[in-house]
Design a protein around this motif. Structure first.
Motif, PDB file in Angstrom:
ATOM      1  N   GLU A   1       0.813  -1.220   0.000  1.00 14.62           N
ATOM      2  CA  GLU A   1       0.000   0.000   0.000  1.00 14.62           C
ATOM      3  C   GLU A   1       0.850   1.275   0.000  1.00 14.62           C
ATOM      4  OE1 GLU A   1      -3.393   2.302   2.635  1.00 14.62           O
ATOM      5  OE2 GLU A   1      -2.552   0.431   3.367  1.00 14.62           O
ATOM      6  N   GLN A   2       1.838   1.354   0.864  1.00 15.08           N
ATOM      7  CA  GLN A   2       2.639   2.584   0.944  1.00 15.08           C
ATOM      8  C   GLN A   2       3.404   2.829  -0.344  1.00 15.08           C
ATOM      9  OE1 GLN A   2       4.990   2.577   4.497  1.00 15.08           O
ATOM     10  NE2 GLN A   2       3.229   2.887   5.823  1.00 15.08           N
ATOM     11  N   ALA A   3       4.053   1.793  -0.871  1.00 10.87           N
ATOM     12  CA  ALA A   3       4.804   1.950  -2.117  1.00 10.87           C
ATOM     13  C   ALA A   3       3.870   2.313  -3.267  1.00 10.87           C
ATOM     14  CB  ALA A   3       5.579   0.674  -2.431  1.00 10.87           C
TER      15      ALA A   3
ATOM     16  N   SER B   1       0.930   3.844  -3.084  1.00  6.13           N
ATOM     17  CA  SER B   1       0.405   5.209  -2.936  1.00  6.13           C
ATOM     18  C   SER B   1       1.463   6.264  -3.257  1.00  6.13           C
ATOM     19  CB  SER B   1      -0.180   5.427  -1.542  1.00  6.13           C
ATOM     20  OG  SER B   1       0.808   5.372  -0.562  1.00  6.13           O
ATOM     21  N   ARG B   2       2.740   5.932  -3.114  1.00  8.80           N
ATOM     22  CA  ARG B   2       3.809   6.860  -3.536  1.00  8.80           C
ATOM     23  C   ARG B   2       3.981   6.836  -5.053  1.00  8.80           C
ATOM     24  NH1 ARG B   2       6.359   4.527   0.972  1.00  8.80           N
ATOM     25  NH2 ARG B   2       7.560   3.184  -0.412  1.00  8.80           N
TER      26      ARG B   2
ATOM     27  N   SER C   1      -6.317  -2.314   0.071  1.00  9.48           N
ATOM     28  CA  SER C   1      -6.579  -0.878   0.006  1.00  9.48           C
ATOM     29  C   SER C   1      -7.278  -0.597  -1.313  1.00  9.48           C
ATOM     30  CB  SER C   1      -5.272  -0.102   0.069  1.00  9.48           C
ATOM     31  OG  SER C   1      -4.643  -0.349   1.294  1.00  9.48           O
TER      32      SER C   1
END
Length: 104
Positions: A16-18, A20-21, A52
């Protein structure tokens, strides 16, 4: 009247973090193509261990602009996500006609 090209993305929580970046840069590259006006990236609030969910709504000048994108650029742009994240996300798409714009 403009057209909306909506891309719904279900992303594994581990990336998710990667993702969303990465997503804003991808959307910016799509917007550089002919016929795209703007886009909105939305995120659904995640619930325990569920993927997500992101929604990207692109506004295009016309159905012809979308048709040209799908014929000429879509495969390459889709492959960009696959190359980066493999099968860790799923995408579905739909096309909406703008009937009327209300508000500011």
């Amino acid at each position: 009247m403009a057209l909306i090209y909506e891309v719904n993305l279900a992303v594994d929580p581990e990336i998710e973090q990667a993702f969303s970046r990465w997503l804003p840069g991808h959307v910016t590259r799509v917007l550089a193509l002919p016929g795209f006006i703007d886009a909105v990236i939305e995120a659904e609030q995640r619930q325990d261990d569920q993927p997500s969910a992101f929604c990207v709504r692109y506004r295009l000048e016309s159905a012809e602009a979308l048709e040209q994108y799908l014929k000429t650029h879509a495969a390459t742009m889709r492959q960009e996500g696959i190359d980066q994240f493999g099968d860790r996300f799923r995408a579905s798409r739909r096309v909406l006609d703008v009937v009327e714009r209300v508000g500011k």
